[in-house]
Enzyme design. Structure first.
Site, short mmCIF file in Angstrom:
data_model
loop_
_atom_site.label_atom_id
_atom_site.label_comp_id
_atom_site.label_asym_id
_atom_site.label_seq_id
_atom_site.Cartn_x
_atom_site.Cartn_y
_atom_site.Cartn_z
N ASP A 29 -22.91 -25.07 23.21
CA ASP A 29 -22.84 -26.15 24.22
C ASP A 29 -22.86 -25.59 25.64
OD1 ASP A 29 -22.40 -28.06 22.10
OD2 ASP A 29 -20.28 -27.51 22.11
N GLU A 196 -25.21 -37.46 20.58
CA GLU A 196 -24.12 -36.91 21.38
C GLU A 196 -24.67 -35.95 22.43
OE1 GLU A 196 -21.50 -35.05 18.63
OE2 GLU A 196 -22.92 -33.48 18.07
#
Length: 309
Positions: A29, A196
């Protein structure tokens, strides 16, 4: 400027490989920023918001963590004080770091905010919760991404629990405006609504919503891929190049797994070397599915859609 259409139907073999990098490649991420002092910093899930630094985007060095110890309030959301999916930005003379604290499978979650004069690890002051969600909410306060639009400050966020959402922030505190409306930007037709990791950038007259679709965090079995839609308003509605709304499962496929680069996602966009770049993680099929940093240039078609180079 390229003239071809978005790569919604691009063959797997035609996806470009990421920029070759050396040094500390392990990341999950990633959020990347070119610092005012020169060089680049990347923050990520893992550690106490793990940090990497680079002078040229190619050699990356481990730079420790954003914080020396977890702020005490993190333990309200998991037993280990484990933060997820940070976002770094610069405004009003300071660097701003947003991040999520939660635990797997619940939307009892919070997004926190910290500031720094330099953006470097060890210089952050935490300011607590910017936005929270509870099990009674139909959204999940994780995966923050900050964007400015028309003199106002916004945060896209979310996953699964009905997909991607957005809330307005107070630019002074960096926290959600009390009782602010929570807008809905993207979802899938069926549970678990696997969208997401949003990121929003402006290009020309449009705002572009990048998001990660399908399954994360399963090593070589991950099916993450990056899709994109656009809107003339930051709060939507977002549509793909065929006109299908992202609230109805739309989204042009920008980058998917190919070869050793499995489960591409957890993306962010940053400016460097005079252009736009896409940062993401992939699971290395030649290294037991270890998550690693992917970097690719972004170009834009004549019709105004992003293309990975």
């Amino acid at each position: 400027m390229l003239a071809f259409l978005p790569n919604a139907a691009q063959a797997e073999a035609s996806y470009p490989d990421p920029l070759p990098i050396t040094g500390q490649q392990i990341i999950h991420d990633p959020t990347v920023l070119h610092l005012k002092s020169g060089g680049y910093v990347a923050y990520s899930t893992g550690g106490i918001i793990g940090a990497r630094t680079s002078k040229d985007l190619r050699q990356w060095d481990d730079a420790g963590n954003a914080f020396a110890t977890p702020p005490s309030w993190w333990y309200e959301y998991n037993d280990t004080g484990d933060p997820w999916a940070p976002d770094i930005s610069y405004r009003d003379g300071r660097y701003w770091l947003y991040y999520a604290v939660s635990s797997w499978g619940t939307n009892h979650s919070a997004i926190g905010v910290a500031t720094s004069p330099s953006g470097l690890p060890g210089t952050w002051t935490d300011h607590g919760k910017a936005f929270t969600s509870e099990t009674t909410d139909t959204w999940n306060a994780i995966d923050p991404a900050i964007v400015r639009a028309d003199g106002r400050l916004w945060m896209a966020f979310g996953s699964y629990w009905t997909g991607i959402r957005m809330v307005e922030l107070d630019p002074g505190t960096g926290k959600a405006i009390p009782s602010a409306t929570v807008a809905h930007l993207a979802t899938r037709p069926d549970a678990p609504y696997a969208v997401e990791g949003p990121y929003i950038v402006r290009h020309g007259r449009y705002y572009y919503l990048f998001a990660s679709y399908d399954a994360c965090c399963a090593g070589v079995n991950s099916t993450y891929k990056i899709r994109v839609g656009r809107s003339t308003k930051v709060t939507g509605p977002y549509e793909d190049s065929t006109g299908k709304p992202l609230l109805e499962g739309g989204g042009d496929l920008l980058l998917a797994g190919h070869g050793r680069y499995i489960g591409t996602g957890g993306e962010s966009v940053f400016r460097a070397k005079g252009g736009d770049w896409l940062a993401y993680h992939y699971y290395d099929g030649e290294d037991n599915g270890t998550p690693k940093l992917g970097l690719n240039r972004l170009s834009w078609t004549r019709n105004g859609w992003p293309v990975v180079l």
